[in-house]
Design an enzyme around this catalytic site. Structure first.
Site, PDB file in Angstrom:
ATOM      1  N   GLU A  71       0.832  -1.158   0.071  1.00  0.00           N
ATOM      2  CA  GLU A  71      -0.082  -0.009   0.012  1.00  0.00           C
ATOM      3  C   GLU A  71       0.942   1.273  -0.018  1.00  0.00           C
ATOM      4  O   GLU A  71       0.359   2.417  -0.618  1.00  0.00           O
ATOM      5  CB  GLU A  71      -0.834  -0.015   1.217  1.00  0.00           C
ATOM      6  CG  GLU A  71      -1.685   1.413   1.015  1.00  0.00           C
ATOM      7  CD  GLU A  71      -2.805   1.547   2.268  1.00  0.00           C
ATOM      8  OE1 GLU A  71      -2.849   0.718   3.404  1.00  0.00           O
ATOM      9  OE2 GLU A  71      -3.646   2.496   2.038  1.00  0.00           O
ATOM     10  N   ASP A  89      -0.260  -5.211   3.055  1.00  0.00           N
ATOM     11  CA  ASP A  89      -0.907  -3.901   3.936  1.00  0.00           C
ATOM     12  C   ASP A  89      -0.121  -3.971   5.247  1.00  0.00           C
ATOM     13  O   ASP A  89      -0.610  -4.760   6.163  1.00  0.00           O
ATOM     14  CB  ASP A  89      -2.500  -4.215   3.909  1.00  0.00           C
ATOM     15  CG  ASP A  89      -2.891  -2.891   4.237  1.00  0.00           C
ATOM     16  OD1 ASP A  89      -2.176  -2.105   5.047  1.00  0.00           O
ATOM     17  OD2 ASP A  89      -4.149  -2.355   3.951  1.00  0.00           O
ATOM     18  N   ILE A  91      -0.313  -1.931   7.808  1.00  0.00           N
ATOM     19  CA  ILE A  91      -1.216  -1.693   8.830  1.00  0.00           C
ATOM     20  C   ILE A  91      -2.692  -1.541   8.248  1.00  0.00           C
ATOM     21  O   ILE A  91      -2.891  -0.482   7.470  1.00  0.00           O
ATOM     22  CB  ILE A  91      -0.947  -0.587   9.722  1.00  0.00           C
ATOM     23  CG1 ILE A  91       0.325  -0.623  10.457  1.00  0.00           C
ATOM     24  CG2 ILE A  91      -2.234  -0.365  10.749  1.00  0.00           C
ATOM     25  CD1 ILE A  91       0.697   0.537  11.416  1.00  0.00           C
ATOM     26  N   ASP A  92      -3.471  -2.702   8.136  1.00  0.00           N
ATOM     27  CA  ASP A  92      -4.787  -2.404   7.796  1.00  0.00           C
ATOM     28  C   ASP A  92      -5.634  -2.100   8.976  1.00  0.00           C
ATOM     29  O   ASP A  92      -5.867  -2.825  10.015  1.00  0.00           O
ATOM     30  CB  ASP A  92      -5.269  -3.953   7.090  1.00  0.00           C
ATOM     31  CG  ASP A  92      -6.697  -3.627   6.428  1.00  0.00           C
ATOM     32  OD1 ASP A  92      -6.543  -2.789   5.687  1.00  0.00           O
ATOM     33  OD2 ASP A  92      -7.485  -4.266   6.910  1.00  0.00           O
ATOM     34  N   THR A  94      -5.914   1.785   9.695  1.00  0.00           N
ATOM     35  CA  THR A  94      -4.893   2.869  10.212  1.00  0.00           C
ATOM     36  C   THR A  94      -5.868   3.739  11.002  1.00  0.00           C
ATOM     37  O   THR A  94      -5.354   4.297  12.165  1.00  0.00           O
ATOM     38  CB  THR A  94      -4.187   3.543   9.195  1.00  0.00           C
ATOM     39  OG1 THR A  94      -3.292   2.733   8.375  1.00  0.00           O
ATOM     40  CG2 THR A  94      -3.288   4.602   9.624  1.00  0.00           C
ATOM     41  N   ASP A 217      -5.685  -4.763   0.722  1.00  0.00           N
ATOM     42  CA  ASP A 217      -6.588  -4.852   1.932  1.00  0.00           C
ATOM     43  C   ASP A 217      -7.048  -6.232   1.970  1.00  0.00           C
ATOM     44  O   ASP A 217      -7.813  -6.545   2.982  1.00  0.00           O
ATOM     45  CB  ASP A 217      -7.840  -4.189   1.629  1.00  0.00           C
ATOM     46  CG  ASP A 217      -7.638  -2.532   1.349  1.00  0.00           C
ATOM     47  OD1 ASP A 217      -6.996  -1.900   2.268  1.00  0.00           O
ATOM     48  OD2 ASP A 217      -7.936  -2.060   0.419  1.00  0.00           O
TER      49      ASP A 217
HETATM   50  P1  2AM Z   1      -6.229   0.931   5.466  1.00  0.00           P
HETATM   51  O1  2AM Z   1      -6.649   1.257   6.897  1.00  0.00           O
HETATM   52  O2  2AM Z   1      -5.312   0.008   5.343  1.00  0.00           O
HETATM   53  O3  2AM Z   1      -6.055   2.193   4.725  1.00  0.00           O
HETATM   54  C1  2AM Z   1     -11.629   0.855   6.533  1.00  0.00           C
HETATM   55  O4  2AM Z   1     -13.071   0.833   6.386  1.00  0.00           O
HETATM   56  C2  2AM Z   1     -11.069  -0.207   5.769  1.00  0.00           C
HETATM   57  O5  2AM Z   1     -11.008   0.188   4.201  1.00  0.00           O
HETATM   58  C3  2AM Z   1      -9.530  -0.542   5.955  1.00  0.00           C
HETATM   59  O6  2AM Z   1      -9.343  -2.025   5.549  1.00  0.00           O
HETATM   60  C4  2AM Z   1      -8.948   0.413   4.916  1.00  0.00           C
HETATM   61  O7  2AM Z   1      -7.455   0.126   4.935  1.00  0.00           O
HETATM   62  C5  2AM Z   1      -9.686   0.149   3.872  1.00  0.00           C
HETATM   63  N1  2AM Z   1      -9.577   1.357   2.839  1.00  0.00           N
HETATM   64  C6  2AM Z   1      -9.317   1.075   1.527  1.00  0.00           C
HETATM   65  N2  2AM Z   1      -9.335   2.589   1.107  1.00  0.00           N
HETATM   66  C7  2AM Z   1      -9.436   3.216   2.015  1.00  0.00           C
HETATM   67  C8  2AM Z   1      -9.457   4.702   1.843  1.00  0.00           C
HETATM   68  N3  2AM Z   1      -9.183   5.366   0.758  1.00  0.00           N
HETATM   69  N4  2AM Z   1      -9.647   5.484   3.021  1.00  0.00           N
HETATM   70  C9  2AM Z   1      -9.607   4.731   4.188  1.00  0.00           C
HETATM   71  N5  2AM Z   1      -9.678   3.652   4.200  1.00  0.00           N
HETATM   72  C10 2AM Z   1      -9.556   2.861   3.213  1.00  0.00           C
HETATM   73 CA    CA Z   2      -5.945  -1.515   4.043  1.00  0.00          CA
HETATM   74 CA    CA Z   3      -3.012   0.076   5.224  1.00  0.00          CA
HETATM   75 CA    CA Z   4      -4.433   3.202   4.008  1.00  0.00          CA
END
Ligand code: 2AM
Ligand code: CA
Ligand code: CA
Ligand code: CA
Length: 268
Positions: A71, A89, A91-92, A94, A217
Site C-alpha cells: 500500500e 498491507d 497496517i490495515d 490505520t 486490503d
Molecule cells: P487501511 O486502513 O489500510 O487504509 C476501513 O474501512 C477499511 O477500508 C480499512 O481496511 C482500510 O484500509 C480500507 N480502505 C481502503 N481504501 C481506503 C481509503 N481510501 N480510506 C480509508 N480506508 C480505506
Molecule cells: Ca488496507
Molecule cells: Ca494500510
Molecule cells: Ca491506508
C-alpha cells in the site's frame, strides 16, 4: 510452487510478521506522525511506512526474484501476476490504529502465477494470527478453522459492511441496501478489511461487503477464505482480480449468490 518451497516462505513470513507486530506494539505510544492521503479521513503514519519497508527490505534480501505490491509504495508496480508476488498491507485499519489503538492488522497474501499460496492476517493487539497455506487449511493460531456452514441462510447471517452502503454511492442504489440490512440478521463494522475477512473465514460473520478495496486490503484474507470455502469477488460476481481496486464481496458460499442478487437489483 511446491509444498517445500511454500512451507519455507510461510515460516519466514510468519517470523517477520511477529517481529513487525512487536515493533508496532513497542512504538505505538510514541507520538504518531500522522499524514492524510486521498482525503482528510484517509490516514497514514510513519509506522505504516516503516512496517512496509521492514517487509520489503527483508523480501528483497531473501527472495530477490519475488515481486511486491504494497500500500505505501515501497513495492513494485505490476501489470502481470506471473511469478511470486507478496501483497502487503503493513497496517490495515490505520484509523483504528490511530484512534482506538486496536482492531488493526498486518495483512499479507502470497501468490504464485496468480494462485493464492499463503495468507496471513495478524491482529496485532489481540495477538491472533490467522494463517493459511493452499490445500493445507486455515488456522487461527494453532486452531484449524472449520469449513463454512453450507446451510447458512441470508436471514440468519451477520454481514460486515460500513454505513456508506446506505448513503448515496456510485456502486448500488441505497434503498436496495436498506432492504438488504433489514433482511439479514445483523450488520457489524470492524474497520479493518483484513480482520473482516478473517472473521468470515472463522465463520463469526458470514460475509463482508466493501465499496472499494485495493489488492492489499484483501489478499491475505481471501487466501484464508479459499481454504474454508469462502467465495471472493466483485459486486457483479466476477472472481477477485489481484491487480485491481474494486468493490468486494467475500461470503459464505451458501449466501454469496443471494447477496449478488440484491446488488444486481440496485446496481448502477
Ligand atoms: P487501511 O486502513 O489500510 O487504509 C476501513 O474501512 C477499511 O477500508 C480499512 O481496511 C482500510 O484500509 C480500507 N480502505 C481502503 N481504501 C481506503 C481509503 N481510501 N480510506 C480509508 N480506508 C480505506
Ligand atoms: Ca488496507
Ligand atoms: Ca494500510
Ligand atoms: Ca491506508
Amino acid at each position: 510452487m511446491n509444498q517445500q518451497q511454500r512451507q519455507k516462505i510461510y515460516e519466514t513470513a510468519k517470523r517477520w510478521i511477529y517481529e513487525a507486530g512487536t515493533e508496532i506494539r513497542e512504538h505505538m505510544n510514541d507520538p504518531l506522525d500522522i499524514e492524510t492521503k486521498s482525503n482528510p479521513n484517509d490516514l497514514v503514519t510513519a509506522l505504516d511506512k516503516q512496517t512496509e519497508k521492514f517487509f520489503v527490505d527483508r523480501i528483497h534480501q531473501a527472495y530477490p526474484e519475488h515481486h511486491i505490491i504494497g500500500e505505501e509504495g515501497f513495492g513494485d508496480t505490476l501489470s502481470s501476476v506471473d511469478g511470486t508476488i507478496w501483497i502487503i498491507d503493513p497496517i490495515d485499519g490505520t484509523m483504528n490504529f490511530v484512534h482506538q489503538k486496536r482492531s488493526f492488522a498486518i495483512s499479507i497474501g502470497i501468490l504464485h502465477n496468480g494462485i493464492g499460496e499463503i495468507g496471513f492476517v495478524y491482529d496485532v493487539m489481540g495477538d491472533q494470527l490467522y494463517h493459511a497455506k493452499r490445500g493445507e487449511g486455515a488456522f487461527k493460531n494453532e486452531t484449524r478453522l472449520e469449513p463454512l456452514d453450507k446451510k447458512k441462510k441470508l436471514e440468519e447471517s451477520i454481514i460486515g459492511m460500513n454505513h456508506f452502503w446506505l448513503c448515496e454511492n456510485r456502486v448500488v442504489s441505497y434503498p436496495v441496501m436498506q432492504k438488504f440490512v433489514r433482511t439479514v440478521r445483523g450488520t457489524r463494522t470492524i474497520g479493518s478489511a483484513a480482520l473482516e475477512l478473517a472473521s468470515v473465514a472463522e465463520g463469526v460473520q458470514d460475509a463482508y461487503l466493501a465499496l472499494s478495496l485495493a489488492p492489499w486490503d484483501v489478499a491475505g484474507g481471501i487466501i484464508l477464505n479459499q481454504e474454508v470455502g469462502g467465495v471472493a469477488g466483485d459486486v457483479d460476481g466476477n472472481p477477485w482480480n489481484p491487480l485491481e481496486r474494486a468493490p468486494a464481496v467475500v461470503a459464505n458460499p451458501a449466501i454469496h449468490d443471494s447477496i449478488i442478487g440484491f446488488l444486481k437489483e440496485g446496481r448502477k
